[in-house]
Design an enzyme around this catalytic site. Structure first.
Site, PDB file in Angstrom:
ATOM      1  N   ASP A 108     -22.922  35.188 -23.360  1.00 52.86           N
ATOM      2  CA  ASP A 108     -22.154  34.420 -24.353  1.00 52.86           C
ATOM      3  C   ASP A 108     -22.935  34.172 -25.640  1.00 52.86           C
ATOM      4  O   ASP A 108     -22.364  33.765 -26.647  1.00 52.86           O
ATOM      5  CB  ASP A 108     -21.743  33.061 -23.752  1.00 52.86           C
ATOM      6  N   GLY A 153     -27.537  32.158 -15.661  1.00 57.39           N
ATOM      7  CA  GLY A 153     -26.084  32.340 -15.583  1.00 57.39           C
ATOM      8  C   GLY A 153     -25.822  33.780 -15.170  1.00 57.39           C
ATOM      9  O   GLY A 153     -26.680  34.440 -14.579  1.00 57.39           O
ATOM     10  N   PHE A 154     -24.647  34.296 -15.535  1.00 52.61           N
ATOM     11  CA  PHE A 154     -24.311  35.647 -15.092  1.00 52.61           C
ATOM     12  C   PHE A 154     -25.267  36.681 -15.681  1.00 52.61           C
ATOM     13  O   PHE A 154     -25.726  37.581 -14.980  1.00 52.61           O
ATOM     14  CB  PHE A 154     -22.871  35.983 -15.470  1.00 52.61           C
ATOM     15  N   GLU A 160      -5.389  27.259 -16.645  1.00 55.91           N
ATOM     16  CA  GLU A 160      -5.745  26.980 -15.250  1.00 55.91           C
ATOM     17  C   GLU A 160      -5.747  25.478 -14.982  1.00 55.91           C
ATOM     18  O   GLU A 160      -5.215  25.001 -13.971  1.00 55.91           O
ATOM     19  CB  GLU A 160      -7.120  27.581 -14.929  1.00 55.91           C
ATOM     20  N   ALA A 212     -17.501  36.761 -17.907  1.00 52.25           N
ATOM     21  CA  ALA A 212     -18.536  36.997 -16.904  1.00 52.25           C
ATOM     22  C   ALA A 212     -18.879  38.486 -16.734  1.00 52.25           C
ATOM     23  O   ALA A 212     -20.071  38.830 -16.704  1.00 52.25           O
ATOM     24  CB  ALA A 212     -18.097  36.376 -15.584  1.00 52.25           C
ATOM     25  N   GLY A 214     -32.307  31.292 -18.638  1.00 51.66           N
ATOM     26  CA  GLY A 214     -30.906  31.126 -18.237  1.00 51.66           C
ATOM     27  C   GLY A 214     -30.577  31.949 -16.995  1.00 51.66           C
ATOM     28  O   GLY A 214     -30.725  33.171 -17.005  1.00 51.66           O
TER      29      GLY A 214
HETATM   30  C1  LIG Z   1     -14.482  26.771 -17.157  1.00 49.78           C
HETATM   31  C2  LIG Z   1     -14.785  28.213 -17.389  1.00 49.78           C
HETATM   32  C3  LIG Z   1     -14.004  29.195 -16.806  1.00 49.78           C
HETATM   33  C4  LIG Z   1     -14.276  30.528 -17.019  1.00 49.78           C
HETATM   34  N1  LIG Z   1     -13.491  31.471 -16.413  1.00 49.78           N
HETATM   35  C5  LIG Z   1     -13.797  32.759 -16.538  1.00 49.78           C
HETATM   36  C6  LIG Z   1     -13.055  33.751 -15.838  1.00 49.78           C
HETATM   37  O1  LIG Z   1     -12.117  33.445 -15.121  1.00 49.78           O
HETATM   38  N2  LIG Z   1     -13.429  35.058 -15.975  1.00 49.78           N
HETATM   39  C7  LIG Z   1     -14.484  35.417 -16.767  1.00 49.78           C
HETATM   40  O2  LIG Z   1     -14.810  36.601 -16.840  1.00 49.78           O
HETATM   41  N3  LIG Z   1     -15.207  34.507 -17.460  1.00 49.78           N
HETATM   42  C8  LIG Z   1     -14.895  33.194 -17.360  1.00 49.78           C
HETATM   43  N4  LIG Z   1     -15.614  32.264 -18.045  1.00 49.78           N
HETATM   44  C9  LIG Z   1     -16.675  32.708 -18.964  1.00 49.78           C
HETATM   45  C10 LIG Z   1     -17.940  33.069 -18.216  1.00 49.78           C
HETATM   46  O3  LIG Z   1     -18.245  32.083 -17.269  1.00 49.78           O
HETATM   47  C11 LIG Z   1     -19.065  33.226 -19.230  1.00 49.78           C
HETATM   48  O4  LIG Z   1     -18.717  34.255 -20.115  1.00 49.78           O
HETATM   49  C12 LIG Z   1     -20.372  33.562 -18.540  1.00 49.78           C
HETATM   50  O5  LIG Z   1     -20.771  32.502 -17.708  1.00 49.78           O
HETATM   51  C13 LIG Z   1     -21.462  33.830 -19.571  1.00 49.78           C
HETATM   52  O6  LIG Z   1     -22.649  34.101 -18.890  1.00 49.78           O
HETATM   53  P1  LIG Z   1     -24.043  33.751 -19.557  1.00 49.78           P
HETATM   54  O7  LIG Z   1     -25.077  34.251 -18.610  1.00 49.78           O
HETATM   55  O8  LIG Z   1     -24.072  34.217 -20.956  1.00 49.78           O
HETATM   56  O9  LIG Z   1     -24.086  32.169 -19.632  1.00 49.78           O
HETATM   57  P2  LIG Z   1     -23.916  31.067 -18.506  1.00 49.78           P
HETATM   58  O10 LIG Z   1     -23.277  31.624 -17.290  1.00 49.78           O
HETATM   59  O11 LIG Z   1     -23.280  29.921 -19.181  1.00 49.78           O
HETATM   60  O12 LIG Z   1     -25.417  30.695 -18.117  1.00 49.78           O
HETATM   61  C14 LIG Z   1     -26.301  30.105 -19.029  1.00 49.78           C
HETATM   62  C15 LIG Z   1     -27.449  29.487 -18.240  1.00 49.78           C
HETATM   63  O13 LIG Z   1     -28.441  29.086 -19.165  1.00 49.78           O
HETATM   64  C16 LIG Z   1     -28.957  27.830 -18.793  1.00 49.78           C
HETATM   65  N5  LIG Z   1     -29.497  27.205 -20.001  1.00 49.78           N
HETATM   66  C17 LIG Z   1     -28.832  26.780 -21.096  1.00 49.78           C
HETATM   67  N6  LIG Z   1     -29.680  26.298 -22.015  1.00 49.78           N
HETATM   68  C18 LIG Z   1     -30.911  26.411 -21.492  1.00 49.78           C
HETATM   69  C19 LIG Z   1     -32.211  26.080 -21.962  1.00 49.78           C
HETATM   70  N7  LIG Z   1     -32.423  25.557 -23.180  1.00 49.78           N
HETATM   71  N8  LIG Z   1     -33.265  26.322 -21.148  1.00 49.78           N
HETATM   72  C20 LIG Z   1     -33.089  26.855 -19.914  1.00 49.78           C
HETATM   73  N9  LIG Z   1     -31.871  27.181 -19.429  1.00 49.78           N
HETATM   74  C21 LIG Z   1     -30.805  26.979 -20.207  1.00 49.78           C
HETATM   75  C22 LIG Z   1     -27.748  27.115 -18.220  1.00 49.78           C
HETATM   76  O14 LIG Z   1     -28.137  26.049 -17.357  1.00 49.78           O
HETATM   77  C23 LIG Z   1     -27.042  28.245 -17.474  1.00 49.78           C
HETATM   78  O15 LIG Z   1     -27.470  28.359 -16.131  1.00 49.78           O
HETATM   79  C24 LIG Z   1     -15.371  30.906 -17.846  1.00 49.78           C
HETATM   80  C25 LIG Z   1     -16.161  29.924 -18.438  1.00 49.78           C
HETATM   81  C26 LIG Z   1     -15.884  28.591 -18.205  1.00 49.78           C
HETATM   82  C27 LIG Z   1     -16.752  27.532 -18.826  1.00 49.78           C
END
Ligand SMILES: Cc1cc2nc3c(=O)[nH]c(=O)nc-3n(C[C@H](O)[C@H](O)[C@H](O)COP(=O)(O)OP(=O)(O)OC[C@H]3O[C@@H](n4cnc5c(N)ncnc54)[C@H](O)[C@@H]3O)c2cc1C
Length: 454
Positions: free
Chosen positions: A302, A16-17, A173, A318, A14
């Site tokens: 998350d 993501g953040f 939003e 994030a 992943g």
């Molecule tokens: C519409 C929206 C608005 C938001 N607004 C805010 C905000 O204003 N402020 C704030 O702080 N937070 C906000 N958030 C929440 C924030 O974006 C999340 O808390 C944050 O992205 C979590 O980070 P993460 O790395 O856990 O997951 P993510 O950023 O979701 O990244 C997960 C990654 O894993 C990859 N992945 C998933 N499954 C697999 C798999 N099986 N194999 C390989 N890769 C995989 C995905 O493609 C993705 O790139 C928002 C979320 C959304 C959806």
């Protein structure tokens, strides 16, 4: 972080953040990193709603992962999906291939949850990816086109109705942005309908919107939304959704477009780890963010269920994901240096939600802001964390231009085969029928037939 003497192989699932910030910190340490994502880009999710509402283009909020690490020879990027884990054998499966690791970081984020009604996804798309955002943009813009065409042929203009389900930051939003588009951006673009008669309804099951904010900021957000013409319904649970209505008990609310911002669940990858999960499917991790019994396996962002010192769970936002990524990277470096593990502390920097042009609410370390001040804070924070210098410049320019011109530059309806407007008398048909007609050269097709989820 100092350079690692031994170089463990760290596999991160992943980008993501959480995954991205872990990989960036590890890149500096000299560890061997393999960063795996099912998409080739990192998505800045907090600005997805701006793509969904045509303010920004997808390329401005998504960035190629490979490019981020082009100057980090010890980081290799693989496009692929994690499909299974062998925690005893220290390996993870990517679409059938097994990849061995010394350390594993699982940070696959969250997905939509429809409270036991997966069939609602068909009519009420959620917002998690660039694909979701462009699909929502398509439905939103198409709803106005359909109304215009209907009014032109029947001389009976009908209001376009948007229903947003869920009064958290994303729902607020979306509702604010849709109302603004109808009231301001599109106001003079149509001839047979008046977009200003558009109805936007925001439905929240709880007693107030923005429950993670203080009561006065929540009340301020309600007031700011109402000023934009949004009807805010709190204490109202959705009981059913079909193709043109949202049902709340006995009441049926007409809906040209329904947007889902009500529920999230952790990535189903958590279930594949075979360890205890909480009710939202998040993995219970220890204070060092590793899985109990597997100190070399971290679950972040998350997907992780971990408590703060005040007993409340670390929120799915994030900054928490970024901090977890940096913490896990530092822990791995500390392991290599033979240091004992530290405890993760979440540093809550505040809460922000934007409502529309110059409207927002913010709670930054107890300092509560509303209106313009909150909106500028929101702008600054989002530009600061956006990946890519070019993206920051173009986003600032687009916002500036939208501010002075009241326009939104990315008003494209894409996915043409699903965007043909039916004759006014036509009933909605199946995708199969529509594609058969297209092949036969018949101009009628499907309007806002829901897209298949990916
Ligand atoms: C519409 C929206 C608005 C938001 N607004 C805010 C905000 O204003 N402020 C704030 O702080 N937070 C906000 N958030 C929440 C924030 O974006 C999340 O808390 C944050 O992205 C979590 O980070 P993460 O790395 O856990 O997951 P993510 O950023 O979701 O990244 C997960 C990654 O894993 C990859 N992945 C998933 N499954 C697999 C798999 N099986 N194999 C390989 N890769 C995989 C995905 O493609 C993705 O790139 C928002 C979320 C959304 C959806």
């Amino acid at each position: 972080m100092r350079s690692l003497k031994n170089t463990p192989h760290v596999v991160i699932i992943g980008a993501g953040f959480a995954g991205l910030y872990a990989a960036r910190a590890l890149a500096k340490s000299g560890a061997r990193v393999t960063l795996v994502d099912r998409r080739n880009h990192h998505t800045f999710q907090p600005l997805l709603y701006q793509v969904a509402t045509a303010a920004l283009s997808p390329g401005e909020i998504a960035y190629p992962i490979r490019h981020i690490f082009k100057n980090s020879p010890n980081v290799s990027v693989l496009l692929g999906r994690a499909t299974a884990f062998d925690l005893e054998g220290n390996r993870v499966q990517l679409d059938g291939d097994w990849l061995a690791y010394d350390y594993l970081i699982v940070a696959a984020g969250a997905t939509h949850a429809y409270f036991g009604h997966p069939e609602w996804a068909l009519y009420a798309p959620g917002l998690k990816s660039v694909e979701d955002a462009t699909e929502i943009r398509r439905r939103m813009l198409l709803a106005f086109e359909i109304a215009e065409r209907h009014a032109r042929f029947t001389q009976a203009p009908e209001a376009v109705n948007f229903v947003v389900v869920g009064g958290g930051p994303t729902g607020v939003e979306l509702a604010g942005a849709v109302a603004e588009i109808a009231q301001v951006v599109l106001a003079s673009d149509f001839r047979s309908i008046d977009p200003r008669s558009t109805r936007v309804t925001l439905i929240e099951a709880g007693p107030r919107i923005l429950p993670s904010f203080s009561e006065d900021l929540s009340a301020s957000a309600t007031g700011q939304l109402k000023k934009l013409g949004v009807e805010v319904m709190t204490g109202t649970a959705v009981t059913d959704i079909d193709k043109d209505h949202v049902h709340v008990g006995e009441r049926n609310i007409p809906a040209s477009v329904v947007l889902w911002a009500a529920g999230v669940a952790a990535s189903p990858l958590g279930q594949l780890l075979g360890v205890p999960l909480d009710r939202a499917g998040r993995v219970h991790v220890g204070s060092d963010l590793s899985i109990p019994g597997y100190p070399h396996v971290f679950v972040l962002g998350d997907m992780a269920s971990v408590l703060q010192e005040n007993g409340k769970p670390v929120p799915g936002v994030a900054p928490a994901a970024m901090q977890m990524g940096q913490f896990a990277a530092a822990t791995i470096a500390g392991d290599v240096r033979g240091e004992s593990r530290k405890v993760f502390h979440y540093n809550n920097k505040g809460n922000l939600a934007t409502i529309g042009r110059s409207s927002a609410v913010a709670d930054v370390k107890g300092v509560k802001l509303k209106g313009h001040a909150a909106w500028f804070t929101w702008l600054f924070v989002h530009v600061l964390f956006l990946v890519g210098f070019r993206n920051r410049i173009t986003v600032v320019w687009d916002w500036f231009w939208a501010y002075v011109s009241f326009q939104r530059g990315a008003r494209l309806i894409t996915g043409i085969s699903r965007s043909i407007i039916p004759p006014t008398t036509a009933v909605i048909q199946s995708t199969h029928q529509a594609s058969q007609q297209e092949q036969c050269g018949v101009g009628a097709g499907i309007s806002i037939q829901p897209a298949r989820k990916n």
